[in-house]
Scaffold this motif. Structure first.
Motif, PDB file in Angstrom:
ATOM      1  N   TYR A 204       0.831  -1.020  -0.120  1.00  0.00           N
ATOM      2  CA  TYR A 204       0.026   0.269  -0.128  1.00  0.00           C
ATOM      3  C   TYR A 204       0.797   1.288   0.039  1.00  0.00           C
ATOM      4  O   TYR A 204       1.989   1.228   0.381  1.00  0.00           O
ATOM      5  N   GLN A 207      -1.988   5.237   4.076  1.00  0.00           N
ATOM      6  CA  GLN A 207      -2.616   4.884   5.267  1.00  0.00           C
ATOM      7  C   GLN A 207      -4.096   4.787   5.225  1.00  0.00           C
ATOM      8  O   GLN A 207      -5.105   3.999   5.741  1.00  0.00           O
ATOM      9  N   LEU A 253      -4.338   1.387   3.494  1.00  0.00           N
ATOM     10  CA  LEU A 253      -3.954   0.375   4.524  1.00  0.00           C
ATOM     11  C   LEU A 253      -5.133   0.320   5.620  1.00  0.00           C
ATOM     12  O   LEU A 253      -5.340  -0.592   6.186  1.00  0.00           O
ATOM     13  N   LEU A 266       4.186  -1.888   8.100  1.00  0.00           N
ATOM     14  CA  LEU A 266       5.453  -1.177   7.861  1.00  0.00           C
ATOM     15  C   LEU A 266       6.576  -2.221   7.779  1.00  0.00           C
ATOM     16  O   LEU A 266       7.501  -2.318   6.748  1.00  0.00           O
ATOM     17  N   LEU A 271       3.650  -1.464   3.741  1.00  0.00           N
ATOM     18  CA  LEU A 271       3.262  -0.164   3.721  1.00  0.00           C
ATOM     19  C   LEU A 271       4.781   0.468   3.008  1.00  0.00           C
ATOM     20  O   LEU A 271       5.667   0.435   3.730  1.00  0.00           O
TER      21      LEU A 271
END
Length: 424
Positions: A204, A207, A253, A266, A271
């Motif tokens: 992604y 966020q 996300l 992450l 991410l």
């Protein structure tokens, strides 16, 4: 009508008077080399004692300052981030007012109509030299509403970047070189196309679906210098288009790096892109130390230059220790300092983000904080979700919102225009 009259009266007072009342807030003092105590109120004046208010831990910089200036005692009080600006306004003019206050640059609009911060250009040659290091286009962010006084200085230039996983982009056929990525993300459709393709790999770029609008807001204040609504520009139309596509295609996300799930995403490589100031570098090193060398920074998408709110420092106008406070500011602000960023550079594959921030900052434009910002931002937040969820033309909807915002604040904007001698 009563509420309208009250708001205009308060605004007039903000622009022509200073605040003076007692305050009540949670405070924690921080003394270098000592344990944190729960409550503290300065009771007596000491000739060479500086009272410093901060919203983050300044223990190390305080210790360094007192080594350089052993004759000056620093008494630091830590307040909550969300309370410090209002607490300072309420404490001004009382025995509880600090000499020096750390604030966030997002708070400028609360303060730049009040005459409660000293003009830092009058704090001596050393401070003046530091002030000259602030790019001219960024000065309004740290000035009074009339742009006559420099009321605060950034601790460091909060230039915003795109942080991205170069390895993940390259593996999936996208530009990993910062300049090439900047060019690729200059168009909103490319931003969307990248997000769609990476989502098929569980990766992604956002966020939340509002991330592109937050990026656009990094480049512009909600009102321009003519006190006209500025978030109806093509940049915001493009950002809202991207936000609509994120929502429509499930490209967010739906968790932030401040949540355990977002932080884990992450670490897991789910991410791959963040948008914000240089503080992200140290945060990444803490969150994902094993990803050193995988991250890079580039210019913001849509060819934008901007900044993310960052810490700034000011001297209370009622301080009785302005000379000592000037020395403290000089010690804390890093604009003229040579900083060793070798650890940061290696994490980002050798990029020098400090110099990049200084270089890019000169292109930041359009930031004019006003006392109306909080009210207008609340109205924006109330309407923007509906615009994103709508299928109506974006330009038309922003035009209607502009008309509403300017009508709601018509009288207040007229008062500010008169105060700053701005002609229509």
């Amino acid at each position: 009508m009563v509420i309208r009259f009250w708001r205009m009266t308060v605004l007039m007072l903000l622009l022509i008077t200073t605040a003076c009342s007692s305050y009540v807030t949670e405070m924690t003092p921080i003394s270098p080399g000592t344990e944190v105590v729960e409550q503290a109120h300065p009771d007596t004046e000491t000739k060479n004692e500086l009272i410093v208010w901060t919203f983050y831990d300044t223990t190390e910089s305080d210790r360094q300052f007192m080594i350089l200036h052993p004759q000056i005692k620093v008494k630091t009080v830590r307040l909550k981030y969300e309370e410090i600006a209002n607490a300072f306004i309420k404490a001004y003019g009382t025995r509880e007012s600090p000499d020096v206050v750390f604030l966030d640059s997002s708070m400028t609009g609360q303060l730049n109509g009040l005459d409660i911060l000293s003009n830092l250009r009058g704090q001596g040659n050393q401070v003046n030299q530091i002030a000259k290091k602030i790019p001219v286009n960024m000065l309004p962010q740290y000035s009074d509403v009339k742009l006559n006084k420099l009321i605060a200085m950034p601790i460091a230039l909060p230039t915003a970047f795109t942080y991205y996983r170069a390895d993940l982009l390259e593996e999936n056929g996208f530009p990993a070189d910062p300049d090439k990525l900047t060019e690729y993300l200059s168009t909103p459709q490319n931003w969307v196309d990248m997000a769609i393709k990476l989502k098929t790999k569980g990766i992604y770029l956002f966020q939340h679906y509002t991330d592109p609008i937050d990026v656009a807001a990094m480049s512009s204040s909600i009102l321009n210098r003519k006190l006209e609504f500025a978030w109806d520009s093509q940049v915001f139309q493009d950002a809202i288009y991207v936000a609509r596509e994120i929502r429509r295609n499930g490209l967010a996300l739906r968790s932030t790096i401040w949540d355990p799930s977002g932080e884990q995403a992450l670490r897991d490589g789910q991410l791959a892109m963040l948008y914000g100031g240089p503080w992200i570098t140290d945060s990444l090193k803490s969150w994902a130390p094993d990803q050193a060398g995988s991250w890079r920074v580039s210019q913001l998408p849509l060819h934008l230059y901007g900044y993310r709110d960052g810490a700034m420092i000011g001297i209370a106008k009622d301080s009785q220790h302005k000379s000592e406070a000037g020395k403290y500011v000089q010690n804390v602000v890093s604009l003229t300092k040579s900083v060793d960023v070798s650890g940061q550079d290696s994490y980002l594959g050798g990029q020098d983000t400090l110099n990049m921030a200084r270089s890019n900052a000169q292109y930041n434009k359009g930031i004019y904080p006003t006392p109306l910002d909080a009210e207008l931002k609340a109205l924006w937040d109330k309407n923007i979700q509906g615009i994103i969820e709508s299928d109506q033309p974006i330009a038309n909807q922003l035009a209607l919102l502009k008309e509403q915002m300017e009508q709601v604040t018509k009288e207040e904007r007229a008062i500010i225009k008169e105060a700053i001698q701005l002609k229509d």
